[in-house]
Write a protein that holds these residues in place. Structure first.
Motif, PDB file in Angstrom:
ATOM      1  N   LEU A   1     124.850  93.371  -8.931  1.00 20.48           N
ATOM      2  CA  LEU A   1     125.198  93.381 -10.359  1.00 20.48           C
ATOM      3  C   LEU A   1     124.085  93.990 -11.197  1.00 20.48           C
ATOM      4  N   GLU A   2     122.856  93.619 -10.890  1.00 23.79           N
ATOM      5  CA  GLU A   2     121.721  94.162 -11.645  1.00 23.79           C
ATOM      6  C   GLU A   2     121.654  95.676 -11.497  1.00 23.79           C
ATOM      7  N   ALA A   3     121.910  96.178 -10.293  1.00 21.42           N
ATOM      8  CA  ALA A   3     121.890  97.627 -10.060  1.00 21.42           C
ATOM      9  C   ALA A   3     122.962  98.325 -10.894  1.00 21.42           C
ATOM     10  N   LYS A   4     124.108  97.676 -11.064  1.00 19.33           N
ATOM     11  CA  LYS A   4     125.177  98.258 -11.878  1.00 19.33           C
ATOM     12  C   LYS A   4     124.884  98.134 -13.373  1.00 19.33           C
ATOM     13  N   LEU A   5     124.275  97.010 -13.772  1.00 13.00           N
ATOM     14  CA  LEU A   5     124.021  96.756 -15.188  1.00 13.00           C
ATOM     15  C   LEU A   5     122.849  97.552 -15.741  1.00 13.00           C
TER      16      LEU A   5
ATOM     17  N   ARG B   1     121.686 102.600 -21.444  1.00 11.01           N
ATOM     18  CA  ARG B   1     122.545 103.335 -22.373  1.00 11.01           C
ATOM     19  C   ARG B   1     122.772 102.523 -23.644  1.00 11.01           C
ATOM     20  N   LYS B   2     122.966 101.217 -23.500  1.00 12.50           N
ATOM     21  CA  LYS B   2     123.143 100.341 -24.657  1.00 12.50           C
ATOM     22  C   LYS B   2     121.930 100.424 -25.575  1.00 12.50           C
TER      23      LYS B   2
END
Length: 111
Positions: free
Chosen positions: A18-22, A28-29
């Motif tokens: 999940l961290e790798a995806k986030l 970008r955010k």
């Protein structure tokens, strides 16, 4: 015991996945938030989706003055010596500044 270790390993692997995806999404955010800061303080409501609010940035302001001195040395001196040091400006006062901060960007999703 081995079963618990497998459960822990599964949780850790999922969390890392999940961290790798986030991570790129968070980057970008932050880019988008920085771009909105450039437009100044405002609220951007999007009906049915939520609202993004950009606050005013805080700037560093003088809060007062502070004596800068090695207190371990100063405490070993007599009162007369301390007075003389201050009179001769061996000890000076510096401005104490508050911390500057970027404007805050808050994102609230509609319920």
């Amino acid at each position: 015991m081995q079963q618990n270790l497998k459960v822990q390993a599964d949780i850790v692997n999922e969390l890392l996945g999940l961290e790798a995806k986030l991570e790129p999404l968070e980057a970008r955010k932050e880019e988008l938030k920085e771009a909105l800061r450039g437009f100044g303080a405002a609220a951007y409501p999007v009906f049915g989706v939520g609202e993004v609010t950009v606050s005013q940035p805080s700037v560093s302001v003088k809060k007062g003055t502070q004596m800068v001195v090695d207190e371990t040395q100063l405490s070993s001196l007599s009162d007369a010596t301390v007075y003389e040091i201050i009179e001769k400006k061996f000890v000076v006062y510096e401005d104490v500044m508050s911390r500057a901060a970027k404007s805050r960007v808050e994102i609230k999703l509609a319920a």
